[in-house]
Design an enzyme around this catalytic site. Structure first.
Site: not given
Ligand code: IMP
Length: 183
Positions: A65, A141
């Site tokens: 996460d 991002f």
């Molecule tokens: P989750 O870990 O999937 O909940 O990520 C939360 C949000 O942050 C999502 O929209 C992902 O696309 C973004 N995110 C997570 N990790 C990265 C990364 O390494 N680079 C860019 N965006 C990220």
């Protein structure tokens, strides 16, 4: 050794494979949706998800996460990053920061590994939000995040380059150190 990575994000799987495979660890993806609760910390979100999955999956797995924390926005979107990305995309972050000179931000990643007990590994990378998107690699991002000490955004890096310095790469590294000592 094989590790099950519970995620629906192909970008995360690619990063995990590039990180673990040279170490002789095979990563396979488990696409199981799990609840991502609204909580104050990524650790709480990861832990809740892992414990929920542990009641349904019989073998060891890990999940990740992550969140983007922007200083001028008091840490927003942080734990709301997935929702903000889905609704506003990275352009929404650029818009919120229009005219703002403090562009400092960091990414944080929490890996939850379950093998009958729960272990958390974290990684963080400091950087800044660019004024324009750059690059076509990575996901989320990445086009607007430039890590400190580099001229490229994450989206302009190869997966290997990103892994060497990223929040997730650092969390993977803490995870691997633990695996070496404990398995
Ligand atoms: P989750 O870990 O999937 O909940 O990520 C939360 C949000 O942050 C999502 O929209 C992902 O696309 C973004 N995110 C997570 N990790 C990265 C990364 O390494 N680079 C860019 N965006 C990220």
């Amino acid at each position: 050794m094989r590790l099950a990575f519970v995620t629906s994000n192909p970008g995360k799987v690619e990063e995990a494979r590039k990180y673990f495979e040279p170490l002789g660890i095979k990563v396979y993806q488990l696409r199981v949706d799990y609840p991502e609760i609204q909580a104050d910390t990524l650790e709480d979100v990861a832990e809740y998800g892992a414990r929920w999955l542990a009641e349904r999956i019989d073998w060891p797995f890990f999940l990740d996460d992550s969140g983007l924390f922007v200083e001028a926005l008091n840490g927003f979107p942080g734990v709301y990053s997935a929702y903000v990305y889905k609704t506003l995309g990275y352009r929404g972050i650029l818009k919120l920061l229009e005219g703002e000179t403090n562009r400092k931000a960091y990414f944080k990643s929490v890996i939850a590994y379950w093998d009958g007990e729960l272990y958390l590994f974290t990684g963080r990378v400091n950087g800044e939000i660019t004024t324009e998107p750059r690059g076509s690699g990575g996901f989320g991002f990445d086009p607007v995040f430039k890590p400190d000490g580099f001229d490229k955004t994450f989206a302009e890096m190869t997966t290997e380059e990103k892994n060497r310095i990223s929040h997730r790469g650092r969390a993977f590294s803490a995870f691997v150190e633990w695996l070496k000592e404990n398995l």
